[in-house]
Write a protein that holds these residues in place. Structure first.
Motif, PDB file in Angstrom:
ATOM      1  N   UNK A   1     -21.882  29.803 -18.481  1.00  0.00           N
ATOM      2  CA  UNK A   1     -22.159  28.517 -17.874  1.00  0.00           C
ATOM      3  C   UNK A   1     -21.184  28.275 -16.717  1.00  0.00           C
ATOM      4  N   UNK A   2     -21.714  27.846 -15.579  1.00  0.00           N
ATOM      5  CA  UNK A   2     -20.872  27.513 -14.433  1.00  0.00           C
ATOM      6  C   UNK A   2     -20.022  26.297 -14.731  1.00  0.00           C
ATOM      7  N   UNK A   3     -18.827  26.266 -14.152  1.00  0.00           N
ATOM      8  CA  UNK A   3     -18.021  25.057 -14.229  1.00  0.00           C
ATOM      9  C   UNK A   3     -18.553  24.060 -13.208  1.00  0.00           C
ATOM     10  N   UNK A   4     -18.230  22.793 -13.394  1.00  0.00           N
ATOM     11  CA  UNK A   4     -18.615  21.769 -12.421  1.00  0.00           C
ATOM     12  C   UNK A   4     -18.024  22.111 -11.053  1.00  0.00           C
ATOM     13  N   UNK A   5     -16.786  22.578 -11.043  1.00  0.00           N
ATOM     14  CA  UNK A   5     -16.099  22.955  -9.811  1.00  0.00           C
ATOM     15  C   UNK A   5     -16.887  24.028  -9.057  1.00  0.00           C
ATOM     16  N   UNK A   6     -17.265  25.076  -9.753  1.00  0.00           N
ATOM     17  CA  UNK A   6     -17.999  26.188  -9.153  1.00  0.00           C
ATOM     18  C   UNK A   6     -19.363  25.719  -8.638  1.00  0.00           C
ATOM     19  N   UNK A   7     -20.028  24.883  -9.406  1.00  0.00           N
ATOM     20  CA  UNK A   7     -21.340  24.360  -9.024  1.00  0.00           C
ATOM     21  C   UNK A   7     -21.237  23.506  -7.756  1.00  0.00           C
ATOM     22  N   UNK A   8     -20.244  22.640  -7.700  1.00  0.00           N
ATOM     23  CA  UNK A   8     -20.046  21.770  -6.543  1.00  0.00           C
ATOM     24  C   UNK A   8     -19.730  22.578  -5.285  1.00  0.00           C
ATOM     25  N   UNK A   9     -18.809  23.529  -5.400  1.00  0.00           N
ATOM     26  CA  UNK A   9     -18.428  24.352  -4.253  1.00  0.00           C
ATOM     27  C   UNK A   9     -19.623  25.152  -3.744  1.00  0.00           C
ATOM     28  N   UNK A  10     -20.369  25.761  -4.659  1.00  0.00           N
ATOM     29  CA  UNK A  10     -21.529  26.560  -4.275  1.00  0.00           C
ATOM     30  C   UNK A  10     -22.600  25.696  -3.611  1.00  0.00           C
ATOM     31  N   UNK A  11     -22.868  24.528  -4.161  1.00  0.00           N
ATOM     32  CA  UNK A  11     -23.873  23.632  -3.570  1.00  0.00           C
ATOM     33  C   UNK A  11     -23.463  23.165  -2.182  1.00  0.00           C
ATOM     34  N   UNK A  12     -22.175  22.851  -1.995  1.00  0.00           N
ATOM     35  CA  UNK A  12     -21.703  22.477  -0.662  1.00  0.00           C
ATOM     36  C   UNK A  12     -21.909  23.648   0.306  1.00  0.00           C
ATOM     37  N   UNK A  13     -21.578  24.856  -0.135  1.00  0.00           N
ATOM     38  CA  UNK A  13     -21.740  26.031   0.719  1.00  0.00           C
ATOM     39  C   UNK A  13     -23.187  26.264   1.101  1.00  0.00           C
ATOM     40  N   UNK A  14     -24.066  26.255   0.121  1.00  0.00           N
ATOM     41  CA  UNK A  14     -25.494  26.479   0.370  1.00  0.00           C
ATOM     42  C   UNK A  14     -26.071  25.385   1.260  1.00  0.00           C
ATOM     43  N   UNK A  15     -25.594  24.159   1.111  1.00  0.00           N
ATOM     44  CA  UNK A  15     -26.132  23.057   1.918  1.00  0.00           C
ATOM     45  C   UNK A  15     -25.901  23.274   3.409  1.00  0.00           C
ATOM     46  N   UNK A  16     -24.859  24.036   3.779  1.00  0.00           N
ATOM     47  CA  UNK A  16     -24.589  24.287   5.205  1.00  0.00           C
ATOM     48  C   UNK A  16     -25.563  25.295   5.798  1.00  0.00           C
ATOM     49  N   UNK A  17     -26.421  25.885   4.977  1.00  0.00           N
ATOM     50  CA  UNK A  17     -27.450  26.784   5.497  1.00  0.00           C
ATOM     51  C   UNK A  17     -28.759  26.044   5.767  1.00  0.00           C
ATOM     52  N   UNK A  55     -21.377  34.214 -13.654  1.00  0.00           N
ATOM     53  CA  UNK A  55     -20.155  34.418 -14.419  1.00  0.00           C
ATOM     54  C   UNK A  55     -19.664  33.086 -14.968  1.00  0.00           C
ATOM     55  N   UNK A  56     -19.066  33.114 -16.137  1.00  0.00           N
ATOM     56  CA  UNK A  56     -18.596  31.893 -16.795  1.00  0.00           C
ATOM     57  C   UNK A  56     -17.455  31.219 -16.042  1.00  0.00           C
ATOM     58  N   UNK A  57     -17.350  29.928 -16.267  1.00  0.00           N
ATOM     59  CA  UNK A  57     -16.207  29.152 -15.785  1.00  0.00           C
ATOM     60  C   UNK A  57     -15.990  29.289 -14.300  1.00  0.00           C
ATOM     61  N   UNK A  58     -14.738  29.512 -13.909  1.00  0.00           N
ATOM     62  CA  UNK A  58     -14.367  29.641 -12.508  1.00  0.00           C
ATOM     63  C   UNK A  58     -14.256  31.091 -12.067  1.00  0.00           C
TER      64      UNK A  58
END
Length: 121
Positions: free
Chosen positions: A1-17, A77-80
């Motif tokens: 399960x992704x951490x909230x931190x990882x999910x937030x960072x990834x979503x911010x990154x993808x949003x710039x595309x 991958x799990x967590x961070x």
């Protein structure tokens, strides 16, 4: 399960595309300073050859890691654990600025994230 931190960072990154944010850059706060770059999208035809090459190596290593550790290839991958790939990177630390064409940032090294427009020296 992704951490909230990882999910937030990834979503911010993808949003710039996305078209509405494509002129923005991802800004990551780390203990070293700010890391500013553009999220690497695997299917972006505008990626330079070095970026394509380094992205492919990173992807292959991550896939091999999952295979060797009996992790399904579609399972995050799990967590961070894991990394985020950026291109056209600036690292700002104190009065110093370093520039790189590509970098992998490990999620556990990121303290904060935002999106910014054009970032200058």
């Amino acid at each position: 399960m992704n951490s909230l931190k990882k999910e937030l960072i990834t979503c911010f990154g993808v949003s710039t595309t996305m078209d509405s944010l494509k002129n923005n850059r991802l800004v990551l706060l780390t203990s070293v300073g700010l890391i500013i770059g553009t999220f690497v999208s695997h299917d972006d035809e505008t990626n330079s050859e070095p970026v394509k090459f380094l992205d492919q190596i990173s992807t292959d290593i991550a896939c091999n890691y999952k295979q060797q550790n009996n992790i399904d290839s579609k399972t995050p991958l799990d967590g961070n654990d894991g990394f985020l790939s950026l291109k056209d990177v600036q690292i700002k630390s104190g009065n110093n600025t370093l520039n790189f064409s590509f970098i992998n940032i490990f999620f556990d090294q990121i303290i904060g994230v935002t999106i910014a427009g054009s970032v200058t020296d």
